[in-house]
Write an enzyme that holds these catalytic residues in place. Structure first.
Site, PDB file in Angstrom:
ATOM      1  CE  LYS A 179      27.965 -29.383  19.868  1.00 12.42           C
ATOM      2  NZ  LYS A 179      27.164 -30.001  18.792  1.00 12.42           N
ATOM      3  CD  GLU A 254      15.953 -20.619  26.119  1.00  9.34           C
ATOM      4  OE1 GLU A 254      15.389 -21.530  26.766  1.00  9.34           O
ATOM      5  OE2 GLU A 254      15.753 -20.395  24.928  1.00  9.34           O
ATOM      6  CB  CYS A 288      12.781 -23.829  24.915  1.00  6.61           C
ATOM      7  SG  CYS A 288      12.988 -22.245  24.120  1.00  6.61           S
ATOM      8  CD  GLU A 387      11.547 -28.969  27.189  1.00  4.76           C
ATOM      9  OE1 GLU A 387      11.310 -27.774  26.996  1.00  4.76           O
ATOM     10  OE2 GLU A 387      12.701 -29.406  27.300  1.00  4.76           O
TER      11      GLU A 387
HETATM   12  P1  NAI Z   1      21.017 -31.369  24.229  1.00  6.87           P
HETATM   13  O1  NAI Z   1      20.698 -30.332  25.224  1.00  6.87           O
HETATM   14  O2  NAI Z   1      21.759 -32.552  24.697  1.00  6.87           O
HETATM   15  O3  NAI Z   1      21.843 -30.717  23.021  1.00  6.87           O
HETATM   16  C1  NAI Z   1      21.932 -29.338  22.781  1.00  6.87           C
HETATM   17  C2  NAI Z   1      23.333 -29.023  22.304  1.00  6.87           C
HETATM   18  O4  NAI Z   1      24.267 -29.374  23.306  1.00  6.87           O
HETATM   19  C3  NAI Z   1      23.761 -29.773  21.066  1.00  6.87           C
HETATM   20  O5  NAI Z   1      24.561 -28.924  20.264  1.00  6.87           O
HETATM   21  C4  NAI Z   1      24.582 -30.909  21.628  1.00  6.87           C
HETATM   22  O6  NAI Z   1      25.529 -31.425  20.719  1.00  6.87           O
HETATM   23  C5  NAI Z   1      25.275 -30.229  22.784  1.00  6.87           C
HETATM   24  N1  NAI Z   1      25.721 -31.130  23.848  1.00  6.87           N
HETATM   25  C6  NAI Z   1      25.212 -32.323  24.219  1.00  6.87           C
HETATM   26  N2  NAI Z   1      25.894 -32.830  25.257  1.00  6.87           N
HETATM   27  C7  NAI Z   1      26.855 -31.938  25.568  1.00  6.87           C
HETATM   28  C8  NAI Z   1      27.864 -31.885  26.569  1.00  6.87           C
HETATM   29  N3  NAI Z   1      28.024 -32.855  27.466  1.00  6.87           N
HETATM   30  N4  NAI Z   1      28.677 -30.809  26.605  1.00  6.87           N
HETATM   31  C9  NAI Z   1      28.520 -29.806  25.741  1.00  6.87           C
HETATM   32  N5  NAI Z   1      27.594 -29.808  24.758  1.00  6.87           N
HETATM   33  C10 NAI Z   1      26.758 -30.861  24.679  1.00  6.87           C
HETATM   34  O7  NAI Z   1      19.676 -31.767  23.525  1.00  6.87           O
HETATM   35  P2  NAI Z   1      19.374 -32.918  22.453  1.00  6.87           P
HETATM   36  O8  NAI Z   1      20.146 -34.163  22.766  1.00  6.87           O
HETATM   37  O9  NAI Z   1      19.510 -32.364  21.107  1.00  6.87           O
HETATM   38  O10 NAI Z   1      17.857 -33.177  22.786  1.00  6.87           O
HETATM   39  C11 NAI Z   1      17.512 -33.828  23.996  1.00  6.87           C
HETATM   40  C12 NAI Z   1      16.252 -33.246  24.545  1.00  6.87           C
HETATM   41  O11 NAI Z   1      16.474 -31.927  25.003  1.00  6.87           O
HETATM   42  C13 NAI Z   1      15.133 -33.120  23.550  1.00  6.87           C
HETATM   43  O12 NAI Z   1      14.449 -34.302  23.428  1.00  6.87           O
HETATM   44  C14 NAI Z   1      14.320 -32.013  24.126  1.00  6.87           C
HETATM   45  O13 NAI Z   1      13.401 -32.522  25.053  1.00  6.87           O
HETATM   46  C15 NAI Z   1      15.307 -31.146  24.840  1.00  6.87           C
HETATM   47  N6  NAI Z   1      15.671 -29.939  24.088  1.00  6.87           N
HETATM   48  C16 NAI Z   1      15.359 -28.728  24.610  1.00  6.87           C
HETATM   49  C17 NAI Z   1      15.669 -27.590  23.920  1.00  6.87           C
HETATM   50  C18 NAI Z   1      15.332 -26.250  24.441  1.00  6.87           C
HETATM   51  O14 NAI Z   1      15.474 -25.267  23.734  1.00  6.87           O
HETATM   52  N7  NAI Z   1      14.902 -26.142  25.668  1.00  6.87           N
HETATM   53  C19 NAI Z   1      16.304 -27.634  22.607  1.00  6.87           C
HETATM   54  C20 NAI Z   1      16.636 -28.953  22.175  1.00  6.87           C
HETATM   55  C21 NAI Z   1      16.303 -30.050  22.902  1.00  6.87           C
END
Ligand code: NAI
Ligand code: MG
Length: 493
Positions: A179, A254, A288, A387
């Site tokens: 996904k 991660e 990240c 972050e």
């Molecule tokens: P997120 O962590 O919520 O989303 C990442 C993935 O998880 C996406 O594919 C999303 O659809 C999925 N997801 C969201 N909620 C879920 C759930 N309850 N169960 C299963 N899958 C779920 O991150 P998002 O909303 O894209 O960004 C939010 C913040 O996270 C950003 O502003 C940033 O600060 C941080 N982030 C950190 C990353 C990293 O690599 N450490 C990467 C992306 C965002």
């Protein structure tokens, strides 16, 4: 031609059961690029069952590793044939500059080739004799694919993050339901098309696009999934871990970071400027492992800040497709607003904004931001601790090595850390003191498929890439035999 409004399940492009769609946006023009299928739990169920069937009844997990390797190499080849087109899709979906996107796509192909090599060598190494303390028995430890893997990935390196999970999983003999992020779903669908043409059997690789709640959460909760692999934010990682806990599902995470970069005053000034900038401005700081906390020794502070401001003032910001651009727009409005709010918060907390932090003059459309540097950042402040995930660097000074290490490690995260010094021994010593999974000396960010990737503390669990990433998708089985045909002699004396 890839159908963006379809899901890829069981080797076919299908319309989601409830027929939902959503738009994906170009963060430079704010225009819709494509309308994409929105999966719900019904689709997740169909996809997981297809993956389950492919694993339980199909030949994929039982093929000689060399045959899976051949398929992975064809995927790598399929990616390489389309590097430019795939990179352009990534630029439009994510906003990153084209040369960075090309880099991502080439690394994506490289990742499939790397795990093809692992698959090639798998059969020769998967069983190891285990020395037992009893000569009546002999034992081997055997590695087997973990089963159906559910992979959930973020938007910052869309196709590359897919490969970090899909390539080792397929190499190991798993089947996969991927996904992608709803923010950048397009290259995952392109990967499905490439994998299909490369001869991945039906059901072995499935892609469901959709939102976290509607598609991600049901995937993490589905009893047919053996292993979950997630990259993204800490709150979502925590929610996934709680769901996984219910059924004791194998999990790797991660997550985020607030990684320190310690620069001693015997460092080369220009090298420091270069790596500090790369550490927080490449991929717009939406990384990240970004080294978002700069710790600089007092003697180098003023010349370093002067040079950084000078460079930021001339940093080419713009459309990632334009030649020479080094900083594109942030990925979407949500992220843009989040980063602007963080900058306002830093000012309220008493950090001093040295440069940037606003929309560049004359750029009215698109989620563009002039990179920001905060100095005099209070150690307890939110901007120092949390972050931001954008081109925002927070700076503090330190007096000596002891103070630098203390400040660097005072974080709930432990993904990455970097140190620069003209004194090699000191740099090596500090590197070993960091409480972080990825440590760079005299640089920041270079990432290699061969080396382990992952975090300490709240930055995650497990390691991706290299042989460690392969082991993520393996179970270990002991096969122990009694080396005699005679009764053992417990009941039958
Ligand atoms: P997120 O962590 O919520 O989303 C990442 C993935 O998880 C996406 O594919 C999303 O659809 C999925 N997801 C969201 N909620 C879920 C759930 N309850 N169960 C299963 N899958 C779920 O991150 P998002 O909303 O894209 O960004 C939010 C913040 O996270 C950003 O502003 C940033 O600060 C941080 N982030 C950190 C990353 C990293 O690599 N450490 C990467 C992306 C965002
Ligand atoms: Mg997008």
């Amino acid at each position: 031609m890839t159908a963006y409004d379809k899901l890829y399940i069981d080797g076919q492009w299908v319309t989601p059961v409830r027929g939902g769609t959503f738009d994906t946006i170009d963060p430079c023009s704010e225009a819709v690029i494509a309308t994409v299928a929105a999966a719900t739990e019904e689709d997740v169920d169909i996809a997981v069952k297809a993956a389950r069937r492919a694993f339980d009844e199909g030949e994929w997990p039982h093929l000689p590793g060399t045959q899976r390797a051949a398929v992975l190499r064809r995927i790598a080849q399929g990616i390489r044939e389309r590097v430019q087109a795939l990179a352009e899709i990534e630029v439009r979906d994510n906003g990153k500059p084209l040369p960075e996107a090309i880099w991502d796509i080439e690394d994506t192909a490289g990742c499939f080739d790397f795990y093809a090599d692992m698959a090639d060598n798998f059969d020769a190494t998967r069983e190891k004799p285990v020395a037992l303390g009893d000569e009546s028995f002999s034992s081997v430890a055997r590695q087997e694919p973990v089963g159906v893997a559910g992979a959930i990935i973020p938007w910052n390196f869309p196709m590359l993050m897919a490969s970090w999970k899909v390539a080792p999983a397929l190499a190991a003999g798993c089947s996969v339901v991927l996904k992608p992020s709803e923010v950048t779903p397009l290259t995952a669908l392109e990967l499905a098309d490439i994998a299909h043409r490369a001869g991945v059997p039906a059901g072995v690789f499935n892609v469901i696009t959709g939102f976290g709640k509607e598609a991600g959460a049901p995937l993490t909760a589905h009893p047919g999934v053996d292993k979950l692999a997630f990259t993204g934010s800490v709150p979502t990682g925590s929610a996934i871990m709680q769901t996984a806990a219910r059924d004791i599902r194998n999990l790797s995470l991660e997550l985020g970071g607030k990684s320190p970069f310690v620069v001693f005053d015997d460092s080369d000034l220009e090298a420091a400027v270069e790596w500090i900038m790369f550490g927080i401005f490449w991929n717009k700081g939406e990384v990240c492992s970004a080294t978002s906390r700069l710790l600089v020794q007092e003697g180098l502070y003023q010349p370093l800040m002067d040079r950084l401001v000078e460079e930021i003032d001339k940093l080419p910001i713009g459309n990632g497709m334009d030649e020479g651009v080094l900083l594109g727009p942030l990925v979407n409005k949500t992220q843009y607003d989040k980063v602007l709010a963080a900058i306002a918060r830093g000012q309220e907390e008493g950090a001093r904004l040295l440069v940037g932090g606003e929309r560049p003059a004359g750029m009215d459309k698109g989620y563009f931001l002039k990179p920001a540097i905060f100095v005099d950042v209070p150690e307890e402040s939110w901007v120092w601790q949390e972050e931001i995930f954008g081109p925002v660097l927070c700076v503090r000074t330190f007096k000596d090595e002891h103070e630098a290490v203390r400040l660097a490690n005072a974080s709930r995260f432990g993904l990455a850390a970097a140190v620069m010094s003209g004194d090699d021994e000191r740099a090596e010593r500090v590197a070993r003191r960091f409480r972080a999974g990825i440590v760079w000396i005299n640089c920041s960010q270079p990432t290699f498929t061969e080396a382990p990737w992952g975090g300490y503390k709240q930055s995650g669990i497990g390691r991706e890439l290299g042989e460690w990433g392969f082991h993520n998708y393996l179970e270990t089985k002991q096969i122990t035999r009694y080396d005699s045909q005679k009764p053992w002699g417990w009941y039958l004396k």
